[in-house]
Scaffold this motif. Structure first.
Motif, PDB file in Angstrom:
ATOM      1  N   ASN A 131       0.797  -1.224   0.000  1.00  0.00           N
ATOM      2  CA  ASN A 131       0.000   0.000   0.000  1.00  0.00           C
ATOM      3  C   ASN A 131       0.831   1.276   0.000  1.00  0.00           C
ATOM      4  O   ASN A 131       0.348   2.316  -0.396  1.00  0.00           O
ATOM      5  CB  ASN A 131      -0.921   0.023   1.219  1.00  0.00           C
ATOM      6  N   GLU A 138      -7.390   8.973   1.750  1.00  0.00           N
ATOM      7  CA  GLU A 138      -6.748   7.655   1.842  1.00  0.00           C
ATOM      8  C   GLU A 138      -5.724   7.614   2.963  1.00  0.00           C
ATOM      9  O   GLU A 138      -5.544   6.594   3.611  1.00  0.00           O
ATOM     10  CB  GLU A 138      -6.068   7.302   0.512  1.00  0.00           C
ATOM     11  N   ASN A 139      -5.034   8.721   3.167  1.00  0.00           N
ATOM     12  CA  ASN A 139      -4.053   8.774   4.236  1.00  0.00           C
ATOM     13  C   ASN A 139      -4.691   8.471   5.581  1.00  0.00           C
ATOM     14  O   ASN A 139      -4.181   7.669   6.350  1.00  0.00           O
ATOM     15  CB  ASN A 139      -3.394  10.155   4.277  1.00  0.00           C
ATOM     16  N   TYR A 197      -6.336   4.889   5.824  1.00  0.00           N
ATOM     17  CA  TYR A 197      -5.483   3.716   5.664  1.00  0.00           C
ATOM     18  C   TYR A 197      -5.459   2.828   6.914  1.00  0.00           C
ATOM     19  O   TYR A 197      -5.651   1.620   6.833  1.00  0.00           O
ATOM     20  CB  TYR A 197      -4.072   4.151   5.292  1.00  0.00           C
ATOM     21  N   PRO A 255       3.204   1.666  -4.385  1.00  0.00           N
ATOM     22  CA  PRO A 255       2.626   2.834  -5.071  1.00  0.00           C
ATOM     23  C   PRO A 255       3.624   3.972  -5.198  1.00  0.00           C
ATOM     24  O   PRO A 255       3.676   4.646  -6.226  1.00  0.00           O
ATOM     25  CB  PRO A 255       1.464   3.231  -4.158  1.00  0.00           C
ATOM     26  N   LYS A 311      -0.656   9.467  -1.312  1.00  0.00           N
ATOM     27  CA  LYS A 311      -2.032   9.151  -1.671  1.00  0.00           C
ATOM     28  C   LYS A 311      -2.887  10.373  -1.345  1.00  0.00           C
ATOM     29  O   LYS A 311      -2.386  11.360  -0.854  1.00  0.00           O
ATOM     30  CB  LYS A 311      -2.550   7.979  -0.825  1.00  0.00           C
ATOM     31  N   SER A 312      -4.190  10.230  -1.542  1.00  0.00           N
ATOM     32  CA  SER A 312      -5.080  11.360  -1.248  1.00  0.00           C
ATOM     33  C   SER A 312      -5.180  11.578   0.261  1.00  0.00           C
ATOM     34  O   SER A 312      -4.814  10.708   1.061  1.00  0.00           O
ATOM     35  CB  SER A 312      -6.461  11.097  -1.822  1.00  0.00           C
ATOM     36  N   PRO A 325      -3.823  14.980  -3.264  1.00  0.00           N
ATOM     37  CA  PRO A 325      -2.749  14.228  -2.599  1.00  0.00           C
ATOM     38  C   PRO A 325      -2.334  14.891  -1.290  1.00  0.00           C
ATOM     39  O   PRO A 325      -2.279  16.117  -1.184  1.00  0.00           O
ATOM     40  CB  PRO A 325      -1.603  14.260  -3.620  1.00  0.00           C
TER      41      PRO A 325
END
Lengths: 457, 432, 292
Positions: free
Chosen positions: A356, C143-144, C147, A360, C139-140, C185
């Motif tokens: 993850n 998403e951060n 997670y 990426p 990541k966005s 991001p």
């Protein structure tokens, strides 16, 4: 001759050095010189040698042609009006006679006469060229010697020349590209006089065998390259399907899981694969993997050609594994530890962190690496020449034999080739396509990788 | 407080509940990695065992002892014993007569052809040399160890199965019986194959060697090194130390990086069109091969050269400048010597790659059948990898073994070069 | 004066320390050379006799200390004193360093986190961490934050997850600033916002303890002030351990302060007392700027 010129240059070196020293009244006055005496020597020596060598080089390059022209002009008229191909043969014979490869007594007297004439002219030409170079060396050398004065900036001038030499060296790389482009483009354009680019790029039949005589059937030959492109892509695809997962996962294992000692043993072992010459892989594919696959196919009821796209692709994949794994390894280790720490601190397991966060983050770099690998697979020659076959099948079945762009280039050009038949020229058209395809892949890949590297610098 | 505690309890329970699944995934993921590495290592092992098991027998060769009768009628009927007569005599006939006399069981044309075919056709030359060296042999007879034919060699080494039907194997029942008989009489020997390292190529597998290809490779590499090392180092120095940052140097840089990834066969096209077609240089010679390979290795040398120049710390440059050195002096006296081990390592690696390269050399005609060992840059020659390619194309069974043997020689040289590069790097490269 | 204090250290270093000082908190009796009260009532974390070795080098020497619930404790001390190393022991981040060896016991709610049965994933879900340099994943923003809950299976469905993300961002004081660009991001935010995003990411997992390793050292004063305010608010729900170089910051945000020196825990006490009336000479030297 070159030795003589160099000798002359070294004399000039000593002379200029002494002159510089004596100008300022012996070794005690060196401080008054702008540069060390050796630089004055070097300066004059360079002037002495370089123009002379240039003259010699030019003479060597073009002298031969002039001599040939003169020899032909002296030959009986019957020989002068021969058609182009026979004239070429005649010239070859002549060349061999002159070189002593063919004994004098086995050829026609006209040729013997011409050969003697040639040898005579050669000798004359060598003497003339030598004398010219020598005089250039002496004249320019003396002129340069006269410029030696205490305030002559000899060091700067010598260094400037050296810098130019360095610049010229790095220019060779550009010249190489230009040379590739020029030679491939020139012959390819020649080819497109015979076959239209549309037919070449979109035609689906490839049979480059040209008839020797006009009355033979199929005299035209067909130059539709689509089967070659398809075969190339099929094999490259198989290679990537093998190498990307294996390469990527071994990189992950080596970079993230393996302890130091394991890593230092396994990494070089895998990299052995990168150092093995492609001809060895070709042999391996043709004599070990091919038959193995065929036998395996028989045992499960499949017909696998002994020269199949699969065997070539598989072996090519093996060849590319270390390439992918070392690029992926670089990219993975370039991901900053702080990102991993962030994930671990949240309670992510190692594989969650890798899947993850690390992958990426490393993805652009890995994609760049895969593109480079694809360009390699497309341009690889020996494996496919030895293991993929020559039959231009338009098929997606990996068990059949296919042919590729590189195979056709190699087979069309191996052996004596005349530069006026479409068959030979087709190889250059294919070369042009290959060059541009790999160029585009490389440029994109290098750009992506470079951008990625900058991101974490 | 209680609510918070209760909430945390459930969080912990949830985390605990997910653990099993997550650790299973972890194990799977790790297993993929182990599997991938194992696959890679397996391929290495498979490749090497396959080649070594096929190739180690190439270093041995079968000899058979034949009682040769030097009959004066066949060699020198006039009895003059002149060198020319002895030179020109028909030793094939001598050998055949001797074989016929010794093995009378072979009768009829086919049988006799089998018998004659059991000994390599190099035997003639051996007999000629013996007679020329010692004309007193004429009229007498002696037992001579002669090179067996490739098929016999294969059979003795056990690479032809005697249980196959006669039509499916290259040697006949008669020949097998002959070999068996000789073997029981201890007249078959397997010796170290010296000819493999001293002979050039040959149509007969038992006489073929790699010496010609090795010499060709050496000459070609020498030529390539001669050009690419100085030019590569000069270019690296220029780009790293002198080049101004502008569009042109950018183009050169991008160009070099691309050139490093251009397929090698394209360099072959360049060589064919430029050096052979345009400049009229001869085909099949190490000179042109070296030119092509030097253009090919140039990017590698430049790139590694630049990397090792870059690794020299700026403080060294500043120190040199501080002493009043000119940029050229700074580079030649300080930076280049420090970067040299790295540059050399890169050069060796580039040369190793050039040694293994064959595709571009096919294009420029270094693929011809050449028996003589080349001695100069303009002698027609082939190189080791192309020799491997040529032998691999040959249908004869005995050439498979030769090919593998040649591959082992090639890999040996590559290993040597890489080892030298590694040693060089470990011994001389400094860490700053 | 200094000599006297020094003697004091020598005296107590061999003795037992019981509930010393006027703001004393009850706790168990342990043997330590540390000055001040190291124990608290019903601690979240209690570390006893912790030693850390990096290969041959000993980075932490016999440190014992408790971390109280709903309070901020600050670790201060000169560079290389071991405060970060000790912090990383508390959620076993040192495990990722190959040759680090930890001995002694660290208990979280009574169970030893270095015990073989302790699951490291579970541990880190309970002890979150915020790092020196903001390290949002590439990541966005959404998403951060999502997670952690995702990997731990904390949210049953998308709505739950949305809620957790919103709540965490709100707690981190970032919601108003990013609610319209959750898909952008996380690396595109400013430094201070990134750090608060990392805090939101940590609290989304609903930990009991949050470890902060110099969380403001890469931030400008305004961003620092925001993060400090945030820490103060978070104290309501979490135990917070913060490592800082900045003594004003320690004074502003923490209730207790511990001073580390060359791997030793020299002194622990209520923050006010440490800064106004340090009892150990080394602490005083450091606080008054004579050293460090």
């Amino acid at each position: 001759m070159i030795v003589v010129i160099l000798l002359l240059a070294s004399i000039a070196f000593q002379w200029a050095k002494h002159r510089a020293i004596s100008l300022v009244g012996g070794t005690r006055g060196i401080r008054n010189l702008h540069s060390l005496p050796a630089y004055y020597g070097m300066y004059v020596a360079l002037w002495c040698a370089l123009p002379a060598l240039a003259v010699l080089g030019v003479w060597h390059l073009f002298g031969d042609r002039v001599v040939i022209g003169m020899v032909l002009a002296q030959m009986p008229l019957a020989f002068q009006n021969l058609p182009a191909d026979q004239a070429g043969l005649l010239l070859n014979d002549l060349r061999n006679v002159v070189a002593g490869a063919i004994p004098m007594d086995t050829v026609r007297p006209e040729i013997v006469a011409a050969a003697h004439h040639w040898q005579q002219l050669n000798a004359q030409s060598a003497v003339a060229g030598g004398l010219l170079a020598l005089s250039v060396a002496i004249i320019v050398g003396v002129l340069a010697l006269r410029t030696v004065r205490s305030d002559l900036r000899a060091r700067n001038r010598v260094e400037k020349m050296a810098e130019w030499a360095l610049l010229a060296s790095s220019g060779i790389a550009v010249l190489t590209t230009v040379g590739i482009l020029a030679s491939v483009l020139y012959e390819a354009i020649h080819f497109f006089h015979f076959v239209s680019p549309i037919d070449f790029l979109f035609g689906t039949t490839w049979s480059p065998q040209m008839a020797m005589r006009d009355d033979q059937v199929g005299s035209s030959g067909a130059f539709g390259a689509v089967p070659l492109f398809a075969g190339t892509l099929l094999i490259a695809l198989i290679a990537l399907v093998v190498s990307v997962p294996v390469g990527l996962f071994s990189a992950i294992f080596l970079a993230e899981y393996a302890v130091r000692s394991v890593r230092t043993v396994i990494k070089p072992l895998l990299e052995i694969l990168a150092g093995i010459p492609t001809v060895v892989y070709g042999f391996f594919a043709a004599l070990t993997v091919g038959p193995l696959l065929r036998d395996f196919g028989v045992s499960v009821g499949l017909t696998v050609a002994s020269e199949s796209a699969l065997s070539a692709g598989l072996v090519m994949g093996v060849m590319i594994i270390p390439f992918i794994s070392s690029i992926a390894d670089d990219m993975i280790t370039a991901v900053p530890q702080s990102l991993r720490d962030g994930a671990y601190a949240l309670g992510a397991t190692r594989s969650e962190t890798i899947r993850n966060v690390v992958l990426p983050a490393a993805l652009p770099g890995i994609v760049g690496g895969v593109l480079l690998a694809a360009s390699r697979a497309i341009g690889e020659t020996m494996i496919v020449v030895m293991a993929a076959g020559l039959s231009a099948n338009l098929t997606a079945n990996p068990f059949q034999a296919v042919t590729t762009v590189t195979v056709q280039i190699a087979t069309l050009l191996v052996g004596d080739s005349e530069f006026d038949s479409p068959k030979t020229l087709a190889a250059f058209a294919l070369g042009l396509v290959l060059f541009f395809a790999t160029l585009v892949l490389n440029v994109i890949a290098l750009k992506v990788v470079r951008k990625y590297r900058e991101q974490y610098d | 407080m209680t609510e918070s505690a209760g909430h945390q309890q459930t969080t912990q329970q949830r985390v605990a509940a997910s653990l099993r699944r997550r650790y299973a995934a972890e194990m799977r993921f790790r297993a993929y990695g182990v599997f991938a590495v194992a696959v890679g290592l397996l391929f290495v092992a498979f490749l090497f065992t396959s080649i070594i098991s096929k190739g180690y027998t190439a270093f041995e060769q079968t000899y058979v002892a034949v009682d040769v009768v030097y009959s004066p009628e066949l060699i020198d009927p006039a009895g003059s014993r002149l060198a020319e007569t002895l030179q020109a005599a028909d030793y094939q006939a001598v050998l055949r007569a001797s074989l016929r006399a010794e093995f009378p069981q072979f009768e009829g044309r086919t049988s006799l052809r089998h018998l004659y075919g059991t000994v390599s056709n190099s035997a003639e030359q051996v007999l000629r040399d013996r007679v020329l060296a010692n004309p007193a042999l004429i009229g007498g007879h002696e037992r001579v160890w002669l090179l067996a034919h490739g098929h016999i060699d294969m059979f003795v080494k056990g690479q032809i199965d005697r249980n196959l039907p006669e039509s499916a194997r290259p040697i006949s029942d008669e020949e097998i019986a002959w070999v068996d008989a000789l073997q029981t009489a201890h007249r078959v020997q397997i010796r170290f194959n010296k000819a493999f390292f001293t002979a050039g190529d040959s149509r007969e597998p038992e006489q073929a060697g790699v010496a010609g290809a090795l010499a060709g490779s050496a000459l070609t590499l020498f030529m390539a090194l001669l050009l690419s090392f100085p030019i590569g180092v000069a270019a690296a120095v220029y780009l790293e130390e002198f080049a101004p940052k502008n569009v042109w140097t950018d183009i050169i840089e991008v160009n070099i990086n691309n050139l490093a990834a251009v397929p090698s066969i394209v360099f072959g096209l360049l060589g064919l069109a430029m050096f052979i077609q345009f400049f009229g240089l001869p085909r099949s010679v190490p000179l042109v091969g070296g030119l092509v390979l030097s253009l090919m290795t140039l990017p590698t040398i430049i790139i590694t050269g630049r990397a090792s120049l870059k690794a020299v710390p700026p403080s060294i440059r500043e120190a040199a400048f501080g002493m009043g050195a000119s940029p050229m002096q700074m580079v030649l006296h300080h930076v280049l010597p420090l970067a040299l081990p790295g540059v050399l390592t890169g050069t060796i690696i580039g040369m190793a790659r050039a040694l293994g390269e064959s595709a571009p050399l096919l294009m420029i005609g270094m693929v011809a059948f050449i028996v003589d060992v080349p001695h100069g840059l303009s002698d027609p020659s082939t190189v080791l990898p192309v020799q491997i390619y040529l032998w691999a194309q040959s249908p004869e069974r005995a050439f498979v073994e030769r090919t593998s043997g040649a591959i082992m020689v090639l890999l040996g040289f590559l290993l040597l070069m890489n080892a030298v590069a590694v040693i060089l790097r470990n011994r001389f490269e400094r860490r700053w | 004066m200094t000599i006297e204090k020094h003697q004091h250290v020598v005296n107590i270093s061999r003795g037992l320390v019981f509930n010393e000082g006027d703001q004393s908190l009850p706790g168990e009796a342990i043997e330590t050379k540390t000055v001040g009260q190291v124990t608290v009532d019903s601690p979240v974390i209690s570390a006893r006799h912790v030693n850390v070795h990096y290969g041959e080098k000993q980075a932490i020497k016999d440190v014992s200390i408790d971390v109280a619930k709903n309070a901020v404790i600050a670790f201060i001390g000169p560079s290389g004193c071991g405060k970060s190393t000790f912090l990383r022991c508390l959620n076993r981040m040192n495990d990722t360093i190959a040759n680090a060896k930890v001995s002694g016991s660290i208990r979280l709610d009574g169970s030893d986190i270095y015990d073989r049965s302790q699951d490291i994933v579970q541990l880190r879900a309970r002890v979150g961490m915020v790092f020196q340099k903001p390290n949002p994943f590439p990541k966005s923003i959404y998403e951060n934050v999502a997670y952690g809950p995702k990997i731990h299976g904390l949210a049953g469905n998308r709505a739950d997850l949305d809620e957790i993300v919103q709540l965490s961002l709100r707690k981190a004081g970032l919601w108003e600033e990013v609610k319209d660009r959750l898909d952008n991001p996380g690396t595109g935010l400013s430094g201070g916002q990134q750090q608060r995003l990392c805090i939101a990411r940590a609290i989304a997992v609903d930990p009991e303890v949050i470890l902060m390793d110099e969380p403001c050292s890469a931030l400008d004063p305004i961003a620092t002030a925001k993060v400090e305010d945030l820490i103060d608010e978070l104290r309501e729900n979490y135990a917070i351990v913060i490592v800082t170089h900045n003594m004003q910051q320690a004074a502003r945000v923490s209730q207790r302060t511990a001073y580390f020196h060359l791997g030793d825990l020299i002194e622990v006490g209520p923050t006010e007392q440490i800064f106004t009336n340090p009892r150990h000479r080394l602490t005083e030297d450091y606080i008054t700027g004579r050293f460090g």
